[in-house]
Design an enzyme around this catalytic site. Structure first.
Site, short mmCIF file in Angstrom:
data_model
loop_
_atom_site.label_atom_id
_atom_site.label_comp_id
_atom_site.label_asym_id
_atom_site.label_seq_id
_atom_site.Cartn_x
_atom_site.Cartn_y
_atom_site.Cartn_z
CB THR A 46 -0.93 0.02 1.23
OG1 THR A 46 -0.14 -0.18 2.41
CG2 THR A 46 -1.98 -1.06 1.15
CB SER A 149 5.75 4.38 7.11
OG SER A 149 4.75 5.03 7.86
CG HIS A 150 4.62 2.69 11.41
ND1 HIS A 150 4.01 2.70 10.17
CD2 HIS A 150 4.20 1.55 12.01
CE1 HIS A 150 3.25 1.61 10.05
NE2 HIS A 150 3.35 0.90 11.15
CE LYS A 159 5.67 7.63 1.36
NZ LYS A 159 4.61 7.68 2.40
CG ASP A 307 4.70 8.12 10.51
OD1 ASP A 307 4.59 9.33 10.21
OD2 ASP A 307 4.47 7.21 9.69
CG ASP A 309 6.51 8.78 6.17
OD1 ASP A 309 6.05 8.31 7.22
OD2 ASP A 309 5.92 8.68 5.07
CG ASP A 311 2.77 8.99 6.34
OD1 ASP A 311 3.16 8.60 7.47
OD2 ASP A 311 2.56 8.22 5.39
CD GLU A 395 -6.58 1.19 12.13
OE1 GLU A 395 -6.11 0.94 13.24
OE2 GLU A 395 -5.98 0.98 11.05
#
Length: 549
Positions: A46, A149-150, A159, A307, A309, A311, A395
């Site tokens: 994703t 990310s995290h 990405k 986090d 990055d 976002d 979420e």
């Protein structure tokens, strides 16, 4: 039953658990992935390709292949504007950045990097793409963010955001994935590459001040004057991520009564407290990873973290501690659609299929259309660009919303504006977001929501992606008859890679993680905690039977 909580969850990591960064970076260059092994191939989930160099899932060969495949994708799509490139603070970001530059510059791509060699959050890249492309119909820009990310410190990620500024759609990522794997299978024959020092002095490489334009534009999406004039005391924790050098300029420009609780950057992330499973994970929605800021909540009127990055958002209130992302988003939606007079009357609320049903009730109360999509922020991009979505959120604590005049801000998640929005809500109403949420649930009903992450093999994750209501074979959930069992999202009839089962009293959804070997069970009850646990137990038992079968 719920996933086991590690005995050290919420506590500082002992030195023996910290990443060995020299070993990790050596593995990035030394390990050669085997494209015959599924786990070592390029795979876009994703949010891009992710993995660790230690298990040959994120190595130099991957980045060279992906970067070349991206150059070819840009050529096919006729994209010849600048490529905005940002990195986060994970240890593998710098070496991957070097590899990507060698390929981009060799292919004649005009690359925009941070002028000071610093870190660039995902939303800043999205903002830069949209700002550059505004009013243009050719020579459009796109972007890359090198981040997992995290995810834990050992991981790397890559990405791509096309000219719409949001996460690339499946047709684009599938093409890049196929081309990159073909290059891996062919021993990287076909990859154009120049030495790193030549890339650094190439005419194709340009340096850009990413900080100033983003910081200056914030006044157009958040009421910064309301925050300043109220004197609301704010605590900010970047969790050692890419936002670390953005917050002080924001504080100084807008004269906020804000404190940066830490500006530490360390690729081992030794300052983090361990997550639920004993791993270091910069997950600002986790009470275990957020233990430091939660402990400081009495020092501030409102506090928040992002986090790695930047976002995602984690909101900590004095009255309630760390807010569940669903709860904060419900309060934020109620606030925004009440006070953003510049938004269109028909702008909708976008939510993912696994987000809380309290959002449905808030949208209904506001008289706003609700659009429920599969997981993945790419499903919100078109709605945000056109102003059709005033707010869009997931979420997993990722969201964005429109500028104050109703035009697009970002088409990727922006955790920084969500944190500032929490400050605006506190400043203008004299109540923090937890208190605003309590008012909502007093009127609309109190939901009990939780997410469980449980281990799953790649085979089990694949099974869950295609699990049908017939194979799940459930007749009741927590003693209530099942009203629906869905594998597609109601808002657009697209498969969401899992299953959602609902009754009149609650629901659960199960889907595999796109980034780790776990599966997620989301569950909610409008009855109580005991009822929620019964939903979770029934869900896990049904999925275990499906795995066994």
């Amino acid at each position: 039953m719920p996933a086991d909580i590690h005995p050290l969850a919420g506590k500082a990591a002992p030195p023996s658990m910290l990443a060995n960064v020299p070993r990790l970076v050596t593995a990035y260059f030394a390990n050669t992935p085997d494209p015959a092994v599924a786990a070592q191939r390029v795979s876009f989930g994703t949010s891009g390709h992710r993995g660790s160099a230690l298990n040959s899932a994120f190595n130099e060969a991957h980045i060279l292949a992906i970067s070349q495949a991206l150059c070819e994708q840009r050529q096919r799509a006729g994209i010849d504007g600048p490529l905005f490139v940002g990195i986060d603070t994970h240890a593998l970001a710098e070496p991957a950045f070097c590899s990507a530059l060698e390929v981009f510059c060799a292919n004649g791509v005009g690359v925009m990097i941070d002028a000071e060699g610093g870190f660039t959050p995902t939303p800043v890249i999205s903002h830069a793409i949209l700002t550059y492309n505004k009013g243009r119909d050719r020579s459009l820009a796109d972007g890359v963010v090198i981040t997992p990310s995290h995810n834990p410190p050992e991981d790397g990620g890559f990405k791509y955001n096309p000219p719409n500024g949001g996460p690339a759609d499946t047709d684009i990522t599938s093409a890049i994935e196929r081309a990159a794997n073909a290059l891996l299978e062919n021993g990287l024959n076909g990859v154009k590459r120049i030495p790193y020092q030549r890339a650094r002095t190439s005419a194709n490489l340009h340096r850009r001040d990413y900080v100033t334009p983003y910081v200056a534009d914030l006044v157009n999406v958040v009421d910064m004057e309301a925050i300043r004039s109220s004197g609301v005391k704010i605590g900010i924790d970047p969790l050692g991520g890419a936002g670390v050098h953005y917050w002080q300029p924001i504080i100084e420009r807008y004269r906020l009564a804000a404190t940066l609780v830490s500006d530490a950057v360390d690729p081992t992330f030794r300052f983090m407290t361990l997550d639920w499973d004993g791993k270091i994970r910069m997950d600002c929605s986790s009470p275990y990873a957020m233990a430091r800021l939660i402990d400081m909540r009495d020092s501030f009127d409102i506090a928040f973290a992002n986090d790695t990055d930047a976002d995602r958002h984690g909101i900590v209130t004095r009255s309630g501690g760390l807010m569940n992302a669903n709860h904060f988003q419900a309060a934020a939606i109620s606030y925004l659609f009440t006070f953003r007079s510049g938004w269109r009357r028909d702008s909708a609320v976008g939510k993912s299929v696994v987000s809380s049903a309290i959002i449905d009730r808030v949208a209904q109360k506001l008289g706003r259309r609700l659009v429920e999509t599969p997981v993945g922020f790419k499903w919100f991009v078109d709605g945000l660009i056109g102003g059709d979505f005033g707010f869009a959120g997931e979420e997993s604590a990722g969201a964005s919303f429109l500028r104050r005049d109703g035009t697009v801000w970002t088409t990727d998640k922006d955790g920084m504006i969500l944190g500032l929005l929490a400050a605006e809500m506190t400043a203008r109403g004299g109540r923090d977001p937890s208190q605003l949420y309590d008012e909502l649930t007093g009127e609309l009903g109190l939901p009990f929501y939780a997410r469980i992450d449980a281990p799953a093999t790649p085979e089990q994750k694949n099974l869950l992606k295609t699990l049908s209501p017939e194979k799940l074979a459930m007749r009741a959930l927590a003693g209530d008859p099942i009203r629906s069992a869905l594998t597609t999202a109601p808002g657009n009839n697209q498969p969401f890679g899992g299953i959602k089962v609902s009754t009149d009293q609650g629901w659960f959804a199960a889907r595999p993680s796109g980034t780790e070997d776990v599966y997620k069970i989301y569950a909610e009850s409008f009855v109580g905690e005991d009822h929620l646990r019964r939903i979770q137990d029934d869900a896990q038992q049904a999925i275990a039977r499906a795995f066994k079968g």
